[in-house]
Design a protein around this motif. Structure first.
Motif, PDB file in Angstrom:
ATOM      1  N   LEU A 175       0.841  -1.199   0.000  1.00  0.00           N
ATOM      2  CA  LEU A 175       0.000   0.000   0.000  1.00  0.00           C
ATOM      3  C   LEU A 175       0.875   1.247   0.000  1.00  0.00           C
ATOM      4  O   LEU A 175       2.007   1.211   0.455  1.00  0.00           O
ATOM      5  CB  LEU A 175      -0.908   0.007   1.228  1.00  0.00           C
ATOM      6  CG  LEU A 175      -1.848  -1.183   1.370  1.00  0.00           C
ATOM      7  CD1 LEU A 175      -2.579  -1.117   2.705  1.00  0.00           C
ATOM      8  CD2 LEU A 175      -2.830  -1.261   0.223  1.00  0.00           C
ATOM      9  N   SER A 176       0.322   2.325  -0.473  1.00  0.00           N
ATOM     10  CA  SER A 176       1.094   3.575  -0.486  1.00  0.00           C
ATOM     11  C   SER A 176       0.314   4.672   0.234  1.00  0.00           C
ATOM     12  O   SER A 176      -0.135   5.631  -0.359  1.00  0.00           O
ATOM     13  CB  SER A 176       1.407   3.984  -1.923  1.00  0.00           C
ATOM     14  OG  SER A 176       0.203   4.073  -2.662  1.00  0.00           O
ATOM     15  N   ILE A 177       0.146   4.504   1.538  1.00  0.00           N
ATOM     16  CA  ILE A 177      -0.560   5.496   2.341  1.00  0.00           C
ATOM     17  C   ILE A 177       0.314   6.748   2.414  1.00  0.00           C
ATOM     18  O   ILE A 177       1.507   6.675   2.684  1.00  0.00           O
ATOM     19  CB  ILE A 177      -0.860   4.953   3.752  1.00  0.00           C
ATOM     20  CG1 ILE A 177      -1.757   3.709   3.652  1.00  0.00           C
ATOM     21  CG2 ILE A 177      -1.509   6.029   4.614  1.00  0.00           C
ATOM     22  CD1 ILE A 177      -1.996   3.016   4.978  1.00  0.00           C
ATOM     23  N   THR A 178      -0.316   7.904   2.153  1.00  0.00           N
ATOM     24  CA  THR A 178       0.408   9.173   2.176  1.00  0.00           C
ATOM     25  C   THR A 178      -0.271  10.141   3.133  1.00  0.00           C
ATOM     26  O   THR A 178      -1.357   9.875   3.657  1.00  0.00           O
ATOM     27  CB  THR A 178       0.446   9.818   0.770  1.00  0.00           C
ATOM     28  OG1 THR A 178      -0.856  10.312   0.458  1.00  0.00           O
ATOM     29  CG2 THR A 178       0.905   8.824  -0.297  1.00  0.00           C
ATOM     30  N   GLU A 179       0.332  11.298   3.303  1.00  0.00           N
ATOM     31  CA  GLU A 179      -0.248  12.328   4.180  1.00  0.00           C
ATOM     32  C   GLU A 179      -1.549  12.898   3.624  1.00  0.00           C
ATOM     33  O   GLU A 179      -2.276  13.581   4.326  1.00  0.00           O
ATOM     34  CB  GLU A 179       0.768  13.451   4.439  1.00  0.00           C
ATOM     35  CG  GLU A 179       1.102  14.291   3.233  1.00  0.00           C
ATOM     36  CD  GLU A 179       2.145  13.666   2.308  1.00  0.00           C
ATOM     37  OE1 GLU A 179       2.334  14.209   1.202  1.00  0.00           O
ATOM     38  OE2 GLU A 179       2.762  12.647   2.662  1.00  0.00           O
ATOM     39  N   ARG A 180      -1.874  12.621   2.379  1.00  0.00           N
ATOM     40  CA  ARG A 180      -3.120  13.098   1.772  1.00  0.00           C
ATOM     41  C   ARG A 180      -4.290  12.132   1.995  1.00  0.00           C
ATOM     42  O   ARG A 180      -5.393  12.380   1.528  1.00  0.00           O
ATOM     43  CB  ARG A 180      -2.921  13.323   0.278  1.00  0.00           C
ATOM     44  CG  ARG A 180      -1.908  14.426  -0.034  1.00  0.00           C
ATOM     45  CD  ARG A 180      -1.728  14.647  -1.528  1.00  0.00           C
ATOM     46  NE  ARG A 180      -1.451  13.442  -2.282  1.00  0.00           N
ATOM     47  CZ  ARG A 180      -0.241  12.875  -2.430  1.00  0.00           C
ATOM     48  NH1 ARG A 180       0.810  13.404  -1.838  1.00  0.00           N
ATOM     49  NH2 ARG A 180      -0.078  11.791  -3.153  1.00  0.00           N
TER      50      ARG A 180
END
Length: 191
Positions: A43-48
């Motif tokens: 997964l690529s969870i980001t601050e957005r």
């Protein structure tokens, strides 16, 4: 909007079913932690992004691992707490599916925000034994709230029955227990 549903990693309550379902406040097993660490790299969870988490220890531990080092919004909510699937009016909430009190969540997971807008009754009972009609009203309201957040993606860290219940509403088709995600399984839905 993109929703990513994530089932928690293997929990202690699944090791010796049915007796282990009576375990209070089960954590992730070491296997469960390893599953979630492997999932984190997929997964690529980001601050957005927004991560909404069930107030149960194994989901909170899952989200803690998934969001490590990411400055995203994290909200703990009973709206994604355990839910029986399918609903059986005669069944009761099992000890393994009892939600943690908000005070416990704040102490044990201080980096997560608490959904304090919801009623104390909902925090006490959750969505586990709600009728289909009651759940549909709450689920549609929750999904509308999610859309209003304007985050790039919304990750929901929850439980197999809860995920299937939301999926039924979102895709408009009946699902079965065979459609459950596996431990640390995930799926993406556009809604």
């Amino acid at each position: 909007m993109e929703f990513i549903f994530i089932r928690h990693g293997q929990g202690e309550h699944t090791l010796k079913v049915p007796d282990s379902l009576h375990t209070h406040d089960p954590s992730l097993t070491q296997t469960g932690m390893n599953q979630v660490e492997a999932l984190q790299s997929q997964l690529s969870i980001t601050e957005r992004d927004l991560v909404v988490i069930s107030p149960v220890r194994r989901t909170l531990e899952t989200a803690h691992i998934l969001t490590k080092g990411v400055d995203c919004r994290t909200i703990v909510s009973p709206l994604v707490s355990p839910r029986m699937f399918p609903q059986k009016p005669e069944w009761k909430t099992l000890p393994c599916d009892k939600m943690l009190h908000k005070k416990v969540v704040k102490v044990d997971f201080p980096d997560f925000s608490i959904d304090d807008v919801l009623s104390e009754d909902l925090w006490a009972t959750g969505i586990n034994t709600m009728t289909e009609e009651e759940f549909r009203i709450i689920a549609e309201s929750f999904l509308s709230w999610c859309k209003s957040q304007r985050d790039e993606r919304i990750y929901i860290v929850s439980h197999d029955g809860t995920i299937n219940s939301y999926r039924e509403i979102m895709v408009g088709e009946k699902l079965r227990r065979e459609d459950f995600l596996t431990d640390a399984g995930w799926m993406k839905l556009s809604y």
